[in-house]
Design a protein around this motif. Structure first.
Motif, PDB file in Angstrom:
ATOM      1  N   THR A 103      28.109  15.280  31.183  1.00  0.00           N
ATOM      2  CA  THR A 103      27.901  13.873  31.583  1.00  0.00           C
ATOM      3  C   THR A 103      28.347  12.869  30.528  1.00  0.00           C
ATOM      4  O   THR A 103      27.963  11.704  30.584  1.00  0.00           O
ATOM      5  CB  THR A 103      26.434  13.597  31.958  1.00  0.00           C
ATOM      6  OG1 THR A 103      25.628  13.632  30.770  1.00  0.00           O
ATOM      7  CG2 THR A 103      25.908  14.596  32.980  1.00  0.00           C
ATOM      8  N   THR A 151      28.120  13.214  36.583  1.00  0.00           N
ATOM      9  CA  THR A 151      26.895  13.994  36.785  1.00  0.00           C
ATOM     10  C   THR A 151      27.129  15.305  37.526  1.00  0.00           C
ATOM     11  O   THR A 151      26.269  16.185  37.495  1.00  0.00           O
ATOM     12  CB  THR A 151      25.859  13.169  37.567  1.00  0.00           C
ATOM     13  OG1 THR A 151      26.426  12.771  38.825  1.00  0.00           O
ATOM     14  CG2 THR A 151      25.435  11.932  36.780  1.00  0.00           C
ATOM     15  N   GLU A 172      25.105  22.085  35.355  1.00  0.00           N
ATOM     16  CA  GLU A 172      24.678  20.704  35.132  1.00  0.00           C
ATOM     17  C   GLU A 172      23.270  20.620  34.551  1.00  0.00           C
ATOM     18  O   GLU A 172      22.885  19.615  33.972  1.00  0.00           O
ATOM     19  CB  GLU A 172      24.753  19.901  36.440  1.00  0.00           C
ATOM     20  CG  GLU A 172      26.168  19.724  36.980  1.00  0.00           C
ATOM     21  CD  GLU A 172      27.095  18.982  36.034  1.00  0.00           C
ATOM     22  OE1 GLU A 172      26.649  18.496  34.980  1.00  0.00           O
ATOM     23  OE2 GLU A 172      28.304  18.905  36.339  1.00  0.00           O
TER      24      GLU A 172
END
Length: 483
Positions: free
Chosen positions: A452, A142, A322
């Motif tokens: 991820t 993550t 992210e």
């Protein structure tokens, strides 16, 4: 294992601490590259600490030596990282850089200056081979993208840091500060864990479990830690069944070949986006930009401005990667960089035909190019290359990619100015712009999203993406509209 200090169970703070220390040699390397900007001016001035000014040839050898050494050591450091571990490889990087600064403190002899700068090439190689791989292997899925972008953030911060202190402090004071950076790293990093993937490879499962438990702020018996160890073991067991000759495996396995092609394309795109020659021509562009606009900047101030733009771009990359994913960020920065390079080429073309064009335009396009390089092209290409290969191939492919990058940089520095004078500088920038625009198309059609995701899922996408080569322009347009 119930000791988490002030950190709650499952916290990512230990991973952040470890990733920051992993990339501390990159900060020191960035400072060593930035050192050339203010110090070459000082060493060539009448106030040179050597007593006599250095010649242009001596400074050129000092500037190019790291890139030549880096070509070889990209592969050497990949081998060292696989054989002795990521941790010891990083300690060797700091040792090489510390040795470089000690030599500069001790001697002004020409051979010593060139040899000291050559040692920077060892650190340069390791920083972009070992540091991204090590960071990937200690990171949770993550946050591995954000932590993977630290390599560019630390490099650009090191550059800016040296531009500033090199302008403010004396020659020897600057060297002592530079020496302190790798020295501190060698002392502090002793307490950091080895890569769990490397420990598993060596059969040290218990050590790998303890290292992973500390990184994840969990007990060694925690189910999530055990599952992650099993996943690492499964990945490496799959690698054991294939041939030991890496290149043979890559060129005979269609999925590995596709992944290798992606790694090489994004690496070349990063190096041929125009950032290297733009930085090389920064002085000329700033001079042209200041003629009508009254903007007058010294060479060091120019370097500081570019350094600040790079830092801002790399901060953005770490902040949004992210949330946005690798693919959209790489696509957008490639597209914008391509358009800015074409705009810069147009400005030079108009100038050649004595057609008036805004003097602020080259300054703006220069900053956009540098910003896109730092916020997307550099960090995402490095993160992506680390994510699309298993442990067995990760280090050596990163080494091959960085060797290719080093050759590309060396050739650009060697031939850009002569070619620009022969065919016109506008042709060069149009070329860089077209490369970036083609890269943005390649990102949409070929490159899978890796955010991820585990390696198996990524390779499933690569299998599906093989059919993308036969897509029609309308289907490709539909892909682009998703962004």
């Amino acid at each position: 294992m119930k000791f988490y200090g002030i950190f709650r169970e499952g916290s990512k703070v230990n991973q952040v601490i470890c990733a920051v220390l992993i990339n501390l040699p990159v900060l020191a390397y960035g400072a060593s590259i930035g050192w050339m900007s203010p110090m070459s001016l000082l060493l060539q001035s009448d106030h040179s600490p050597k007593g006599i000014p250095l010649t242009d040839a001596e400074v050129s050898y000092m500037a190019s030596a790291p890139y030549l050494v880096c070509i070889v050591f990209d592969l050497v450091m990949a081998y060292v990282g696989d054989k002795v571990g990521r941790k010891l490889a990083l300690m060797l990087l700091s040792m090489a850089l510390a040795t470089s600064w000690i030599i500069l403190l001790c001697s002004f002899e020409t051979w010593a200056l060139i040899f000291a700068r050559s040692l920077v090439g060892v650190t340069m190689a390791g920083c972009f081979v070992n540091c991204p791989v090590y960071t990937k292997e200690i990171s949770d899925a993550t946050i591995r993208g954000a932590l993977g972008c630290l390599v560019v953030l630390f490099q650009t911060t090191g550059n800016l840091f040296l531009y500033i202190i090199g302008d403010l402090l004396s020659y020897r004071t600057t060297l002592w500060i530079c020496l302190a950076l790798p020295t501190i790293h060698m002392v502090v990093f002793v307490f950091m864990p080895e890569s769990p993937s490397y420990l598993v490879k060596k059969g040290r499962i218990e050590e790998a479990t303890k290292a992973l438990a500390w990184l994840r702020c969990r007990s060694a018996s925690d189910m999530k830690v055990q599952e992650e160890i099993q996943l690492i073991m499964k990945e490496q067991n799959n690698d054991k069944s294939v041939n030991k000759f890496f290149l043979k495996n890559i060129f005979t396995d269609q999925i590995l070949l596709k992944a290798f092609q992606i790694a090489m394309v994004v690496t070349l795109a990063r190096e041929v986006c125009g950032a290297i020659p733009v930085l090389n021509f920064a002085g000329d562009i700033f001079t042209l930009a200041s003629k009508d606009g009254g903007l007058v900047l010294s060479p060091n101030q120019q370097a500081m401005l570019l350094g600040a733009v790079q830092v801002i771009g790399s901060i953005l990359a770490s902040s949004v990667v992210e949330r946005s994913g690798r693919k959209p960020l790489l696509f957008v920065t490639s597209l914008i960089s391509g358009l800015s390079m074409c705009l810069l080429g147009s400005w030079f073309l108009l100038r050649d035909y004595e057609i008036h064009a805004p003097s602020w335009l080259p300054l703006m396009t220069l900053c956009i190019c540098i910003f896109c390089d730092a916020s997307g092209l550099q960090p995402i290409s490095i993160v992506l290359t680390g994510e699309i290969f298993s442990y067995k191939y990760r280090g050596i492919v990163m080494g091959v990619a960085m060797a290719l990058a080093s050759v590309s940089d060396f050739l650009q520095l060697l031939f850009f100015k002569p070619l620009a004078k022969t065919v016109g500088i506008h042709v060069s920038f149009f070329f860089f712009g077209i490369v970036c625009l083609l890269t943005s198309l390649y990102v949409i059609v070929v490159i899978p999203e890796t955010k991820t995701r585990c390696l198996e899922d990524i390779y499933e996408d690569l299998k599906k993406n093989k059919t993308n080569e036969d897509k029609t322009p309308i289907e490709i347009k539909d892909e682009i509209t998703r962004f």
